[in-house]
Design a protein around this motif. Structure first.
Motif, short mmCIF file in Angstrom:
data_model
loop_
_atom_site.label_atom_id
_atom_site.label_comp_id
_atom_site.label_asym_id
_atom_site.label_seq_id
_atom_site.Cartn_x
_atom_site.Cartn_y
_atom_site.Cartn_z
N GLY A 2 -4.75 -1.66 -14.32
CA GLY A 2 -4.83 -1.96 -12.90
C GLY A 2 -4.16 -3.25 -12.48
N GLU A 3 -3.54 -3.91 -13.42
CA GLU A 3 -2.93 -5.20 -13.15
C GLU A 3 -1.53 -5.02 -12.54
OE1 GLU A 3 -3.06 -9.25 -15.78
OE2 GLU A 3 -2.33 -7.47 -16.77
N GLU B 292 3.36 -3.81 -0.24
CA GLU B 292 2.10 -3.18 0.19
C GLU B 292 1.88 -1.86 -0.53
OE1 GLU B 292 2.38 -3.26 4.45
OE2 GLU B 292 2.12 -5.45 4.40
N TYR C 8 0.66 -2.73 -3.97
CA TYR C 8 -0.77 -3.09 -3.94
C TYR C 8 -1.63 -1.84 -3.88
CZ TYR C 8 -0.15 -8.12 -3.38
OH TYR C 8 0.14 -9.42 -3.59
N LYS C 9 -1.20 -0.92 -3.05
CA LYS C 9 -1.98 0.29 -2.87
C LYS C 9 -2.08 1.07 -4.19
CE LYS C 9 -2.26 4.37 -0.03
NZ LYS C 9 -1.40 5.32 0.67
N ALA D 237 -1.78 -0.15 -7.18
CA ALA D 237 -2.61 -0.90 -8.12
C ALA D 237 -4.08 -0.74 -7.78
CB ALA D 237 -2.21 -2.38 -8.09
N HIS D 238 -4.35 -0.71 -6.48
CA HIS D 238 -5.72 -0.55 -6.01
C HIS D 238 -6.29 0.77 -6.48
CE1 HIS D 238 -9.08 -1.59 -3.49
NE2 HIS D 238 -9.06 -0.37 -2.96
N GLN D 239 -5.43 1.78 -6.56
CA GLN D 239 -5.88 3.10 -6.99
C GLN D 239 -5.94 3.21 -8.51
OE1 GLN D 239 -3.06 5.44 -4.85
NE2 GLN D 239 -4.31 5.53 -2.99
N ASP E 168 -0.43 -10.32 -10.22
CA ASP E 168 -1.65 -10.87 -10.81
C ASP E 168 -1.30 -11.87 -11.90
OD1 ASP E 168 -3.28 -9.32 -9.19
OD2 ASP E 168 -3.11 -7.59 -10.53
#
Lengths: 257, 368
Positions: free
Chosen positions: A31-32, A177, A180-181, A183-185, A203
């Protein structure tokens, strides 16, 4: 349980006398967003090519998504996504056909491709251009579509090779963006770049100089360590220093052998 | 398998959306076969000829008049000595000489038979053949007119003599030659270009990172060209049979199989070229210089191998096209079966295996 999706130990690649990648060691957590920095020719593309299985390491170990890149390259391939610097899509195919094709080579079912396509059309607002040839689209669009295509098969890790080359700042911002999305998932993002402002979005970042990883930490800690205002200064200090003995007792993971 | 069919579908999109490659694929074969076909045309017009009339009587005059009145021939020269025949040919002034024997009319009346010699310059064998056919036809017609009112038919005996190339060695050679060129062009050049295009665009990298195996990528790329090359071969054979009335004496099945073998040879060469060239431009140049020129110059298509200097004769042996031309010439013109061309087939097969092996090796190295 091991939370690392990439584990690299003493990975080396030589071309004749030239050592392009010199015994690099690092880990990337699940997830990094991991920034892989370096000047042109520092060896970051070579290192990445070994991780994605299109270049054979000379020595060392590397595991990607739990598979050894030496012995299980095929398993690695199914678990990763890749987007090259050229945002390589087929110019003479429409957006839809590109999605169908790339979904197909990753073995997605027709139904799944259809679902994914609708999702993409929705998310990116592709409705008007989905039947246009990719060649006719502006670079920013190609970049976004190429990124989405690299995520079609829900890879554990996505490798992005200088993904923002040649696009304007606003598009770059939008692109981050999207990163990020992803990675967020839960998708791990491994990204090379030479835009130092982008390094701030990661990160953790590693900085390669002449085939070696000379610094690896969060952008914040790196700035403290090098007493720099921004990542650009960190990078310049590293790149200008003749030897890797810059570290001063900090918990910095430089490469020792 | 599904991955693979998707791949092939994509390949066809590439081909059908690129006007340039579509033209090379389909325009070229048709244009070439028609060009070669009509350049070596069956029609003649105002061909310059010379007359050697040693009897100068009413019949010969009538024949000469008939010939000069036609639009096909124009009488450029009247010669008086047999020795002059060689010189008018050497000067290239005429394509043919009509040589009437002495006492033409008298022979007709007394022996009911007289002879006229048609000597043609066969350096251009097709024209030579056509000229002799036309003259023959005119003589026949004249003979018919003569024979209307008499009981015992007169007979004018034409004797055809080809000078310079009596066997008419290159008649119909253009079809096997063009077919070879087209298959080579489409298969080798188009595949090498289409593979290097992926390299250039960076999509090759994406494909190699995908779970597709490298050999699947390559097979996927060449498959459409096997298909299209076969269509081309069929088109060429149909054009030559229906437009140029060229007979196919031998087995069509054998012809098809041999063509597929040659297509695969060319594809292997195309893959090999793509492994050593980084850009489409390079691939195209190597294909043109390395494949097309040897096919045109050294395969025996235009210049007979037997009249080449020895070193070139030796070099011609390593050109796949040479063997393919021998094979299809055998099948199409002489109607031979595999019994007569197994040696050439084996050589071609060996070359194909060699090229495939070499490109597999090269391809692996490139991936390191």
């Amino acid at each position: 349980m091991n939370n690392n999706v990439i584990e690299v130990k003493n990975l080396t690649k030589t071309f004749g006398d030239f050592t392009a990648v010199n015994a690099i060691t690092f880990e990337v957590k699940k997830g990094e967003i991991f920034g892989f920095l370096g000047a042109n020719g520092a060896g970051k593309t070579t290192a990445m090519k070994m991780l994605i299985g299109i270049s054979k390491p000379t020595s060392g170990k590397a595991q990607v998504a739990g598979f050894d890149v030496f012995t299980h390259a095929e398993d690695v391939k199914q678990s990763i996504g890749y987007m090259s610097q050229k945002f390589a899509l087929y110019d003479d195919l429409t957006v839809k056909e590109n999605i169908t094709f790339f979904g197909g080579i990753y073995g997605l079912s027709r139904k799944r491709i259809e679902e994914k396509r609708c999702e993409l059309v929705e998310d990116l607002g592709l409705k008007d251009i989905v039947n246009q040839l990719v060649g006719a689209l502006p670079l920013g669009w190609k970049q976004k579509i190429a990124f989405s295509v690299s995520l079609l098969h829900d890879p554990k890790i996505v490798f992005l090779d200088e993904p923002t080359g040649g696009v304007d700042p606003i598009t770059r911002r939008q692109f981050w963006e999207m990163i990020y999305k992803a990675a967020h998932q839960g998708t791990t993002v491994f990204v090379t770049t030479h835009y130092m402002d982008e390094a701030e979005y990661c990160d953790r970042v590693s900085i390669m100089v002449n085939g070696k990883i000379e610094a690896l930490d969060t952008p914040k800690k790196l700035k403290e360590q090098f007493r720099a205002e921004n990542m650009n200064d960190v990078f310049l200090k590293l790149a200008r220093s003749p030897s890797p003995t810059l570290t001063n007792g900090n918990e910095v993971n430089t490469d020792k052998n | 398998m599904k991955r693979f069919t998707g791949f092939i579908k994509k390949e066809f999109y590439h081909i059908f959306r690129d006007r340039r490659s579509l033209f090379i694929l389909f325009g070229m074969p048709i244009a070439q076969i028609l060009l070669f076909g009509f350049a070596i045309t069956n029609e003649i017009n105002n061909v310059d000829i010379a007359i050697l009339d040693r009897s100068n009587d009413v019949n010969t005059q009538e024949i000469i008049h008939k010939i000069s009145a036609s639009k096909y021939f124009s009488i450029k020269q009247i010669i008086t000595r047999e020795a002059d025949i060689a010189s008018v040919f050497e000067k290239g002034q005429v394509k043919a000489v009509l040589n009437f024997e002495k006492d033409f009319s008298q022979n007709l009346i007394k022996q009911h038979q007289a002879t006229v010699q048609i000597i043609t310059d066969a350096t251009d064998p097709n024209t030579a053949n056509t000229i002799s056919n036309y003259v023959n036809a005119m003589l026949q017609q004249y003979q018919k007119e003569l024979n209307k009112n008499i009981k015992i038919a007169y007979q004018i005996v034409p004797q055809t003599r080809m000078v310079y190339n009596p066997e008419l060695k290159s008649v119909y050679m253009f079809v096997p030659g063009v077919m070879t060129i087209i298959l080579m062009l489409v298969s080798a050049m188009m595949t090498s270009i289409s593979i290097t295009r992926e390299k250039e665009l960076g999509t090759m990298e994406i494909l190699l990172v995908s779970p597709l195996k490298p050999f699947q990528v390559i097979i996927g790329k060449v498959f459409p060209y096997i298909f299209l090359s076969i269509i081309n071969a069929v088109v060429i054979v149909m054009l030559s049979v229906f437009i140029f009335k060229m007979p196919v004496q031998g087995s069509l099945l054998l012809l098809a199989l041999e063509s597929v073998l040659f297509i695969i040879t060319a594809l292997a060469l195309g893959i090999l070229i793509s492994t050593i060239s980084a850009t489409q431009q390079t691939a195209m140049m190597i294909s043109l210089m390395g494949l097309m020129l040897p096919v045109i110059l050294l395969s025996g298509f235009i210049f007979p191998i037997s009249s080449m200097p020895l070193p070139l004769q030796i070099i011609s042996n390593i050109i796949p096209a040479k063997w393919f031309i021998i094979i299809i010439k055998g099948i199409m013109l002489k109607g031979v079966g595999i019994g007569f061309i197994w040696k050439e087939t084996l050589i071609l097969l060996g070359m194909t295996v060699f090229f495939i092996g070499l490109s597999v090796k090269k391809y692996k190295i490139r991936l390191e």
